[in-house]
Scaffold this motif. Sequence first.
Motif, short mmCIF file in Angstrom:
data_model
loop_
_atom_site.label_atom_id
_atom_site.label_comp_id
_atom_site.label_asym_id
_atom_site.label_seq_id
_atom_site.Cartn_x
_atom_site.Cartn_y
_atom_site.Cartn_z
N LYS A 1 0.84 -1.20 0.00
CA LYS A 1 0.00 0.00 0.00
C LYS A 1 0.87 1.25 0.00
O LYS A 1 2.01 1.23 0.45
N ASN A 2 0.27 2.33 -0.50
CA ASN A 2 1.07 3.49 -0.80
C ASN A 2 0.46 4.77 -0.22
O ASN A 2 0.17 5.71 -0.94
N LYS B 1 5.62 7.97 3.73
CA LYS B 1 4.94 6.75 3.27
C LYS B 1 5.06 5.67 4.35
O LYS B 1 6.15 5.39 4.86
#
Length: 287
Positions: free
Chosen positions: A166-167, A202
Amino acid sequence: MPELPEVEIVRQSLNKKINQKKVIKVIVRNRNLRFKLPINFETFLKGRKIIEVKRFSKYLIFCFSNDKYCLLHLGMSGTVHVITDNQRNLLTNTSFYNSPTLPIKHNHVEIIFKNLRVIYNDPRRFGFFQIINDSLSLKKKFANLGPEPFQTEFNYKYIISFLKGKNKNIKNFLLDQNFVSGIGNIYANEILFHCKLDPNKKADSLKKDDYKKIILNSRKVLSKAIKNGGSTIKDFKNTSGKRGRFQKNFKVYERKGQLCKRLNCKGIIQKKEISNRSTFFCNICQI
DNA sequence: AAGAGGCCCTGATAGC
DNA sequence: TGCTATCAGGGCCTCT
């Protein structure tokens, strides 16, 4: 604004005041909450006895006998007030309008017990009630929510597997109730300060140590907030009308332009929009 | 499928 | 003084 600690404060005081009490009557003044109040809301509650007031995440759970439940989510401006008949008589006889505890407008729902009543007030009407007919449905309702920070399921392994591929930035994840439940915008900001983490970083680029800090500090911040009666920014109060004190402990929230509170840090608290949510952080120690 | 953005709503506040 | 614009944000929904 009610996040996990505020909802917990409400739960504790409600549980003391209405446990084992039977609903005598329900008055609804406005059905148009976040979700329209179900047509059978009043009849469902009437005559039922509260056996416990529980909580999961930001949801209050009124537990009745015979495996029946009623959920209450406070949205952003919902408050719950408990007022005895005696207090109520005094108010109407003297200075109702100067009452420090009971708001005048937006009292949408009143649940009446013997000698006292629970009043749900919500100016913005983002809160809602939901009737639940058995424990299986209750389980289903919460099935998609992530664990609370306090639960052992919220651990390093869980975080790694959830974030994989996931980002998104770490702050968005803290606000994502499917990842971890109970944290809202205020506590997300505070937790990241204590972790010395950049909210915009992130999430999957963080180190093992950072994840451990997140687990530790989310528990620390939330439990300290509970111990301090929650945070009152504008209108949060417990069921007796008492304000929270944890806002005095805020390190970053609503402190734009002020000096960082960390010892020997000369940083200035910044305010920035991250996914439509105001985000506060120190420009020196949160990198 | 993940992520971004819109929407629900009112009250407080800022700016003209 | 009085108008309008903006902001606050939890959760669900839609669109890409």
